[in-house]
Design an enzyme around this catalytic site. Structure first.
Site, PDB file in Angstrom:
ATOM      1  N   HIS A 101      -1.756   1.059  15.867  1.00 61.16           N
ATOM      2  CA  HIS A 101      -0.526   1.386  15.126  1.00 61.16           C
ATOM      3  C   HIS A 101       0.677   1.124  16.016  1.00 61.16           C
ATOM      4  CE1 HIS A 101      -3.642   3.857  13.167  1.00 61.16           C
ATOM      5  NE2 HIS A 101      -2.963   3.618  12.070  1.00 61.16           N
ATOM      6  N   GLU A 127      -4.653  -6.824   2.604  1.00 66.10           N
ATOM      7  CA  GLU A 127      -3.457  -7.559   3.040  1.00 66.10           C
ATOM      8  C   GLU A 127      -3.475  -9.021   2.593  1.00 66.10           C
ATOM      9  OE1 GLU A 127      -4.982  -5.247   4.736  1.00 66.10           O
ATOM     10  OE2 GLU A 127      -3.369  -3.805   5.121  1.00 66.10           O
ATOM     11  N   GLU A 173       0.842  -1.198   0.000  1.00 68.75           N
ATOM     12  CA  GLU A 173       0.000   0.000   0.000  1.00 68.75           C
ATOM     13  C   GLU A 173       0.878   1.249   0.000  1.00 68.75           C
ATOM     14  OE1 GLU A 173      -2.166  -0.971   3.549  1.00 68.75           O
ATOM     15  OE2 GLU A 173      -2.930  -2.790   2.605  1.00 68.75           O
ATOM     16  N   ILE A 196      -1.862  -6.874   9.555  1.00 69.28           N
ATOM     17  CA  ILE A 196      -1.379  -8.025   8.791  1.00 69.28           C
ATOM     18  C   ILE A 196      -2.387  -9.169   8.823  1.00 69.28           C
ATOM     19  CG2 ILE A 196      -0.141  -9.255  10.654  1.00 69.28           C
ATOM     20  CD1 ILE A 196       2.174  -9.613   8.564  1.00 69.28           C
TER      21      ILE A 196
END
Ligand SMILES: Cc1ncc(C[n+]2csc(CCOP(=O)(O)OP(=O)(O)O)c2C)c(N)n1
Length: 698
Positions: A499, A430, A398, A457
């Site tokens: 994140h 993903e 991406e 992921i």
């Protein structure tokens, strides 16, 4: 005859019947010669007899399992015969024995597989039956998760196009499997790039016990209707029990794909004449009349009737023909039964590459040391240097293309230098990234995808766990999938719950995967360059908090610098305590240790650098010297990778230990956003200092 949807689409809005398939009715034998017709019948009948034979062997306790293709033969043989042997690729599903026969496999080879013999040319007895493969005919050994094959087929089609080959990729499944998200992702990617993938959905109306009405949306419960929105997709809904129709359909679909018009999606209406598998009994859930209806559509009987009606075959000749094939099947099965079973001692082989390549690379040869480089630039330079060296390396993910060059700029400049064929943006998906990685790698390229955040992921997890890391083992070393997956991980960047995650604990539990987790620029460069030269799949973990951190900055090693996997590094020597750590924790630990040094303690710090393989030798030697050990990682405590390291220390160094093996890790919570909250959860230099001191004074 078949129509490209571009024109069909407008018409379908008005009249559904424009989704017309070739019928074979115009010319009653679709231009096929008598030999071709008889060959098709032979393959169909052969497949059916092999189904019967394996079921008989099962009853005799000589076989273990079976999934029959009975009722699907017309579709499968037509597509098998449409393939250009050794040029095209196949991703067949478990019911596809007749496809494999059509492609050119012999009953002997299939029985070796069905009976899980040592010489099983598909999996060496490692997988259940019906996991098809052929090195010779480009069929990568198939797995069991329904639907993972679609994105892999897209990856292989992409690879063949990049290599300049005019290959078509066949991929199939039942209609139930088209409910998987990956099917839709695959059609999207293939259609977006007009890739030569032929999707064959064999709709037998049942997914084990679930009828298509409970499976597929829309008035017609039709997979083909459901996929109307794709511009470059040739969609055909056909009678999969009629060989002539299927022959014309297969030829049309392959032609469409081969001349560059894009993918094709065939919904072939088949019948399931046996239960789902040998472990299933369809009488429990299938009404009798549904079975009776299906029996009327037996593709072999329909085909034979047509051949006899048109005087291509006589009743008498058919009886002879059947006897001959049945004898052949019996002989092949008897021969296979006598072949050797796999030897127990081979069960541990081929988890990883055993060619010796990993040991042959020249490591840690440093002829020049350049200017200081931050970790993210070291990664960028490693990619660039290796791409210059090896034109099989492809980078995608991406936002990886320029202007952005990756959200952390790790791929900056690469698409400008190498072009957008080699460095390209993927769809935001993903599983797609991982499935395509598999498909490209199996076709001989070296994909190096980026996963933007470790936290995301998970849609690709199955493609990694069940596919990428399993391929060498499940194919008994016939195929390999050495993709290098770069993943940005870690906290301390105020990234909040989604994140900040560390993921190595999950992935360290996967035989067949190498994992690197560097703590500084030089190691990152050397390890990534090595990863790109190995024959195994690698997960390359990059701590976001270190990307531009001054204390992770080092002089830049030159372009020949490789760091070995499985070799830890002593960051600091000492005698009172061994600390085993990695990633960002190397630095937090260094800060704490500096303070302890000032207080007169002597602490040894080991940066393991790679999680898999783990350099246990260096760890054990150190613990035997110091008698005390602490493992420090940023991930949550419970079942983190530290638990594995601690257990191994206890197992191997018990007599040398003067205290408990401790672990310092994040609290067992998600990682919250506000710095006050984040600091409370993650390990910090102050917390590390306090806990180390406690152990030193134990
Ligand atoms: C991801 C995944 N979920 C569940 C299963 C178990 N399973 C195997 S085959 C199957 C049904 C598939 O039906 P369909 O795609 O219609 O093909 P058919 O067997 O009818 O030809 C299921 C649920 C599996 N193998 N993989």
């Amino acid at each position: 005859m078949a129509k490209n949807n571009k024109s069909a689409d407008t018409a379908t809005a008005k009249k559904k019947s424009t989704l017309k398939a070739p019928t074979g009715k115009v010319d009653s034998f679709g231009g096929l010669t008598k030999d071709e017709l008889m060959n098709a019948l032979r393959l169909m009948y052969l497949s059916r007899q092999m189904d019967h034979k394996v079921m008989t062997l099962l009853k005799q306790g000589k076989a273990f399992f079976h999934i029959a293709g009975a009722g699907h033969e017309a579709t499968q043989v037509a597509f098998g015969l449409a393939m250009k042997q050794g040029v095209d690729w196949g991703y067949p599903y478990y019911r596809d024995m007749a496809f494999m026969l059509g492609l050119g496999l012999k009953p002997d080879q299939i029985f070796l597989h069905m009976l899980a013999k040592e010489d099983d040319p598909m999996t060496g007895g490692r997988q259940m039956n019906c996991h098809w493969a052929s090195r010779e005919f480009n069929v990568p050994t198939q797995s069991s998760p329904t639907g993972t094959q679609f994105l892999q087929a897209v990856g292989t089609a992409l690879a063949e196009r990049r290599k300049g080959n005019n290959a078509v990729v066949y991929v199939s499944s039942g209609e139930g499997t088209s409910s998987q998200g990956e099917f839709h992702e695959a059609v999207n990617w293939a259609s977006r790039e007009k890739l030569p993938v032929v999707f064959v959905i064999q709709n037998n109306k049942w997914a084990i016990s679930v009828p298509v009405q409970q499976q597929t949306a829309g008035k017609y419960h039709s997979v083909s209707e459901m996929m109307k929105g794709y511009e470059n997709l040739l969609r055909l809904k056909v009678d999969g029990t009629d060989y002539l129709t299927m022959n014309a359909t297969a030829q049309t679909a392959f032609k469409h794909a081969r001349i560059g018009h894009g993918p094709a999606l065939i919904e072939a209406h088949t019948v399931r004449l046996f239960s789902h598998s040998s472990s299933d009994d369809q009488r429990k859930y299938r009404p009798q009349d549904s079975l009776e209806e299906d029996l009327k559509k037996d593709p072999i009987e329909l085909f034979v009737k047509k051949l006899i009606d048109k005087n291509v075959l006589t009743e008498l000749a058919y009886e002879e023909f059947k006897k001959e094939i049945t004898n052949h099947v019996n002989e092949a099965a008897e021969w296979a039964l006598k072949q050797a079973d796999p030897k127990p001692e081979t069960a541990l082989k081929y988890v990883l590459d055993e060619s010796g390549k990993r040991d042959k690379l020249e490591y840690e040869v440093l002829t020049t040391e350049g200017k200081p480089v931050v970790m993210v630039d070291a990664i960028n330079h490693a990619l660039r240097e290796e791409m210059e060296r090896n034109d099989k390396i492809y980078v995608f993910g991406e936002d990886v293309e320029d202007g952005k060059g990756g959200v952390f700029t790790a791929t900056k400049g690469l698409s400008t230098q190498f072009g957008k064929d080699r460095v390209f943006n993927s769809p935001l998906a993903e599983a797609s990234i991982m499935g395509v990685t598999f498909g490209m790698a199996v076709a001989g390229l070296k994909p190096c995808p980026e996963i933007q955040f470790g936290d995301y992921i998970w849609p690709g997890f199955m493609q990694i766990r069940d596919e990428l890391v399993m391929m060498r083992y499940r194919s008994n070393n016939l195929f390999e999938t050495p993709g290098v997956i770069r993943v940005a991980v870690g906290g301390y960047i105020h990234g909040g719950l989604y994140h900040s995650q560390n993921i190595e604990g999950f992935f360290s539990h996967m035989p067949g995967l190498l994992i690197a987790y560097p703590s500084n620029a030089a190691d990152a460069k050397g390890l990534l360059k090595t990863a790109l030269r190995l024959n195994d799949p690698v997960m390359f973990l990059e701590h976001k908090g270190l990307y531009r951190q001054s204390y992770a900055t080092t002089p830049e090693p030159d372009s020949g610098y490789l760091v070995p996997f499985g070799k830890a590094k002593i960051i600091k020597e000492g005698n009172d305590l061994t600390i085993v750590t990695y990633g960002a924790m190397v630095h937090e630990t260094n800060f704490a240790v500096k303070k302890l040094n000032e207080e007169g303690y002597s602490v040894e710090v080991i940066d393991i650098r790679t999680i898999a393989p783990l350099d246990t030798e260096m760890i054990f030697n150190s613990v035997k010297k110091t008698g005390k050990a602490v493992v420090i990682h940023e991930d949550t405590l419970t079942a983190g990778f530290g638990a594995e390291i601690a257990a191994r220390i206890v197992d191997n160094c018990f007599e040398y230990l003067d205290g408990p093996v401790k672990r310092i890790a994040a609290a067992d919570t998600p990682i919250p956003f506000h710095p006050n909250l984040e600091k409370e959860v993650l390990p910090t230099r102050d917390k590390i200092y306090t806990q180390l001191k406690e152990l030193l004074n134990y």
